[in-house]
Design a protein around this motif. Structure first.
Motif, PDB file in Angstrom:
ATOM      1  N   SER A   1      -8.168  -8.174  -4.092  1.00  0.00           N
ATOM      2  CA  SER A   1      -9.188  -7.289  -3.522  1.00  0.00           C
ATOM      3  C   SER A   1      -8.545  -6.095  -2.820  1.00  0.00           C
ATOM      4  CB  SER A   1     -10.061  -8.058  -2.529  1.00  0.00           C
ATOM      5  OG  SER A   1     -10.744  -9.116  -3.163  1.00  0.00           O
ATOM      6  N   LEU A   2      -7.495  -6.361  -2.035  1.00  0.00           N
ATOM      7  CA  LEU A   2      -6.798  -5.285  -1.335  1.00  0.00           C
ATOM      8  C   LEU A   2      -6.152  -4.302  -2.308  1.00  0.00           C
ATOM      9  CD1 LEU A   2      -5.039  -7.085   1.656  1.00  0.00           C
ATOM     10  CD2 LEU A   2      -6.833  -5.364   1.782  1.00  0.00           C
ATOM     11  N   SER A   3      -5.568  -4.830  -3.373  1.00  0.00           N
ATOM     12  CA  SER A   3      -4.919  -3.973  -4.367  1.00  0.00           C
ATOM     13  C   SER A   3      -5.918  -3.006  -4.977  1.00  0.00           C
ATOM     14  CB  SER A   3      -4.276  -4.831  -5.461  1.00  0.00           C
ATOM     15  OG  SER A   3      -3.292  -5.691  -4.922  1.00  0.00           O
ATOM     16  N   LEU A   4      -7.105  -3.503  -5.304  1.00  0.00           N
ATOM     17  CA  LEU A   4      -8.138  -2.667  -5.903  1.00  0.00           C
ATOM     18  C   LEU A   4      -8.668  -1.639  -4.910  1.00  0.00           C
ATOM     19  CD1 LEU A   4      -9.980  -2.047  -8.296  1.00  0.00           C
ATOM     20  CD2 LEU A   4     -11.558  -3.803  -7.457  1.00  0.00           C
ATOM     21  N   ILE A   5      -8.943  -2.089  -3.681  1.00  0.00           N
ATOM     22  CA  ILE A   5      -9.507  -1.189  -2.666  1.00  0.00           C
ATOM     23  C   ILE A   5      -8.507  -0.120  -2.259  1.00  0.00           C
ATOM     24  CG2 ILE A   5     -10.352  -1.038  -0.287  1.00  0.00           C
ATOM     25  CD1 ILE A   5     -11.506  -3.867  -0.664  1.00  0.00           C
ATOM     26  N   TRP A   6      -7.294  -0.558  -1.872  1.00  0.00           N
ATOM     27  CA  TRP A   6      -6.295   0.409  -1.416  1.00  0.00           C
ATOM     28  C   TRP A   6      -5.750   1.263  -2.553  1.00  0.00           C
ATOM     29  CZ3 TRP A   6      -3.413  -3.286   2.468  1.00  0.00           C
ATOM     30  CH2 TRP A   6      -4.053  -3.200   3.706  1.00  0.00           C
ATOM     31  N   GLY A   7      -5.719   0.716  -3.765  1.00  0.00           N
ATOM     32  CA  GLY A   7      -5.266   1.515  -4.903  1.00  0.00           C
ATOM     33  C   GLY A   7      -6.192   2.681  -5.197  1.00  0.00           C
ATOM     34  N   SER A   8      -7.473   2.526  -4.830  1.00  0.00           N
ATOM     35  CA  SER A   8      -8.453   3.597  -5.039  1.00  0.00           C
ATOM     36  C   SER A   8      -8.497   4.575  -3.867  1.00  0.00           C
ATOM     37  CB  SER A   8      -9.849   2.986  -5.239  1.00  0.00           C
ATOM     38  OG  SER A   8      -9.864   2.104  -6.354  1.00  0.00           O
ATOM     39  N   SER A   9      -7.840   4.234  -2.762  1.00  0.00           N
ATOM     40  CA  SER A   9      -7.900   5.070  -1.561  1.00  0.00           C
ATOM     41  C   SER A   9      -7.214   6.415  -1.751  1.00  0.00           C
ATOM     42  CB  SER A   9      -7.254   4.335  -0.374  1.00  0.00           C
ATOM     43  OG  SER A   9      -7.985   3.181  -0.040  1.00  0.00           O
ATOM     44  N   PHE A  10      -6.167   6.445  -2.566  1.00  0.00           N
ATOM     45  CA  PHE A  10      -5.377   7.668  -2.700  1.00  0.00           C
ATOM     46  C   PHE A  10      -6.160   8.791  -3.378  1.00  0.00           C
ATOM     47  CE2 PHE A  10      -2.512   4.076  -2.429  1.00  0.00           C
ATOM     48  CZ  PHE A  10      -1.626   4.486  -1.445  1.00  0.00           C
ATOM     49  N   ILE A  11      -6.955   8.433  -4.395  1.00  0.00           N
ATOM     50  CA  ILE A  11      -7.756   9.455  -5.062  1.00  0.00           C
ATOM     51  C   ILE A  11      -8.882   9.934  -4.143  1.00  0.00           C
ATOM     52  CG2 ILE A  11      -9.397   7.873  -6.178  1.00  0.00           C
ATOM     53  CD1 ILE A  11      -7.821  11.015  -7.757  1.00  0.00           C
ATOM     54  N   LEU A  12      -9.393   9.047  -3.284  1.00  0.00           N
ATOM     55  CA  LEU A  12     -10.426   9.432  -2.325  1.00  0.00           C
ATOM     56  C   LEU A  12      -9.867  10.421  -1.301  1.00  0.00           C
ATOM     57  CD1 LEU A  12     -12.128   5.963  -1.674  1.00  0.00           C
ATOM     58  CD2 LEU A  12     -13.114   7.903  -2.913  1.00  0.00           C
ATOM     59  N   ILE A  13      -8.615  10.183  -0.865  1.00  0.00           N
ATOM     60  CA  ILE A  13      -7.957  11.122   0.056  1.00  0.00           C
ATOM     61  C   ILE A  13      -7.792  12.481  -0.610  1.00  0.00           C
ATOM     62  CG2 ILE A  13      -5.802  11.642   1.273  1.00  0.00           C
ATOM     63  CD1 ILE A  13      -5.464   8.623   1.715  1.00  0.00           C
ATOM     64  N   LYS A  14      -7.356  12.460  -1.868  1.00  0.00           N
ATOM     65  CA  LYS A  14      -7.147  13.706  -2.612  1.00  0.00           C
ATOM     66  C   LYS A  14      -8.439  14.513  -2.700  1.00  0.00           C
ATOM     67  CE  LYS A  14      -5.811  15.400  -7.195  1.00  0.00           C
ATOM     68  NZ  LYS A  14      -5.337  15.000  -8.554  1.00  0.00           N
ATOM     69  N   LYS A  15      -9.541  13.842  -3.016  1.00  0.00           N
ATOM     70  CA  LYS A  15     -10.821  14.535  -3.160  1.00  0.00           C
ATOM     71  C   LYS A  15     -11.344  15.027  -1.814  1.00  0.00           C
ATOM     72  CE  LYS A  15     -11.215  14.065  -7.594  1.00  0.00           C
ATOM     73  NZ  LYS A  15     -11.119  15.274  -8.473  1.00  0.00           N
ATOM     74  N   ALA A  16     -11.145  14.232  -0.762  1.00  0.00           N
ATOM     75  CA  ALA A  16     -11.631  14.618   0.564  1.00  0.00           C
ATOM     76  C   ALA A  16     -10.893  15.847   1.091  1.00  0.00           C
ATOM     77  CB  ALA A  16     -11.477  13.454   1.537  1.00  0.00           C
ATOM     78  N   LEU A  17      -9.634  16.010   0.694  1.00  0.00           N
ATOM     79  CA  LEU A  17      -8.841  17.159   1.143  1.00  0.00           C
ATOM     80  C   LEU A  17      -9.340  18.483   0.567  1.00  0.00           C
ATOM     81  CD1 LEU A  17      -5.227  15.672   1.043  1.00  0.00           C
ATOM     82  CD2 LEU A  17      -6.429  16.527   3.067  1.00  0.00           C
ATOM     83  N   LEU A  18     -10.237  18.413  -0.414  1.00  0.00           N
ATOM     84  CA  LEU A  18     -10.815  19.636  -0.963  1.00  0.00           C
ATOM     85  C   LEU A  18     -11.779  20.281   0.030  1.00  0.00           C
ATOM     86  CD1 LEU A  18     -11.585  18.474  -4.627  1.00  0.00           C
ATOM     87  CD2 LEU A  18      -9.661  19.864  -3.833  1.00  0.00           C
ATOM     88  N   GLY A  19     -12.271  19.470   0.982  1.00  0.00           N
ATOM     89  CA  GLY A  19     -13.210  20.007   1.953  1.00  0.00           C
ATOM     90  C   GLY A  19     -12.732  19.964   3.389  1.00  0.00           C
ATOM     91  N   PHE A  20     -11.683  19.167   3.657  1.00  0.00           N
ATOM     92  CA  PHE A  20     -11.196  19.009   5.026  1.00  0.00           C
ATOM     93  C   PHE A  20      -9.702  19.286   5.122  1.00  0.00           C
ATOM     94  CE2 PHE A  20     -14.667  15.583   5.196  1.00  0.00           C
ATOM     95  CZ  PHE A  20     -15.614  16.485   5.663  1.00  0.00           C
TER      96      PHE A  20
END
Length: 294
Positions: free
Chosen positions: A13-32
């Motif tokens: 579960s952690l591997s799936l959740i944290w593995g997806s965190s990096f792309i979320l950070i990348k996308k969030a940096l487009l606005g913040f």
């Protein structure tokens, strides 16, 4: 399924959740900005955990609060900013691979600071892991000359902090409820995070009325709920029912998930970088693997 130990389900579960965190950070940096992203992530996570976990704070003994505070800053507060700054210059997939150094650093810190004896195999794994990291960074600088791989040091610094955190939880917070640890962490860091958010210019019209504001806010909300709040509780429990190195080995599978997201998002990846990834994971495996008792 009933024969599978819960620690493996937590690890996957952690591997799936944290593995997806990096792309979320990348996308969030487009606005913040990195400061806004790191602070907002901590503030939202704190609000979520305080709603669901405030009643568990009474289970934290007074003498444990210093370790709760240290765990909060090393395991949550500073890494949130370090990863945000790192991904302004390096790909999300590369950040996830470098994050695989957590088990290696857990072994090193366990040996040098917490006096946990390591085997020759584990020490060899640490050395191999560092070789793979060096290859990955230098090759990345050649493949992506427009990226500043000096920023990889931010990720490496975060992995050292994570390694300290996992050893602290195992050594000093073993008997504290996982949700209590996570809630206590964010109770301590909530005010510092809020102050950073205020002084980062987040509440100005320039940010709020930005083109990507709502999209970026959605990405951070998902990151806070799943990638931080839920994952923290799962991770704390995993540390308690297993070992520090086993818990940190969620990073074995995280790069696979992050690489898939990165490729789907158009990130480049060379053959030599793939080889460097294999070397890092080999080092992690060796540092984790223990000899069977004779």
């Amino acid at each position: 399924m009933k024969n599978i130990h819960p620690k493996w389900l937590f690890l996957m579960s952690l591997s799936l959740i944290w593995g997806s965190s990096f792309i979320l950070i990348k996308k969030a940096l487009l606005g913040f900005t990195p400061f806004q992203l790191g602070a907002l992530r901590s503030v939202l996570t704190g609000l979520i955990l305080l709603v669901f976990g405030v009643k568990y704070l009474k289970y934290i003994p007074k003498e444990k609060w210093k370790w709760i505070a240290l765990s909060g800053f090393l395991g949550s507060f500073f890494p949130a900013f370090l990863f945000a700054f790192a991904q302004t210059e390096i790909d999300s997939s590369i950040a996830s691979i470098l994050n695989s150094l957590v088990p290696l650093n857990t072994t090193l810190i366990g040996l040098t600071i917490f006096k946990i004896i390591s085997t020759k195999r584990q020490i060899l794994g640490v050395m191999i892991g560092f070789v793979g990291t060096a290859i990955l960074i230098f090759e990345g600088a050649d493949v992506n000359p427009d990226q500043n791989y000096f920023y990889a040091l931010f990720v490496i610094t975060a992995t050292v902090m994570y390694a300290f955190n996992v050893n602290i939880i195992k050594r000093y917070l073993q008997d504290v409820k996982p949700l209590a640890i996570a809630t206590g962490n964010y109770l301590v860091i909530f005010l510092p995070a809020l102050l950073v958010l205020i002084f980062s210019g987040f509440f100005t019209s320039k940010t709020i009325h930005g083109v990507m504001f709502m999209e970026a806010l959605g990405f951070v909300a998902i990151l806070a709920l799943f990638g931080t709040a839920m994952a923290k509780v799962i991770f704390n429990r995993l540390v308690q029912i297993s070992t520090p190195v086993f818990a940190s080995s969620a990073t074995y599978l995280m790069p696979v998930i992050a690489l898939l997201w990165g490729v789907l998002d158009g990130e480049g990846f060379s053959v030599l970088q793939a080889l460097a990834t294999f070397i890092i994971l080999l080092g992690v495996y060796l540092s984790h693997k223990r000899k069977k008792p004779e």
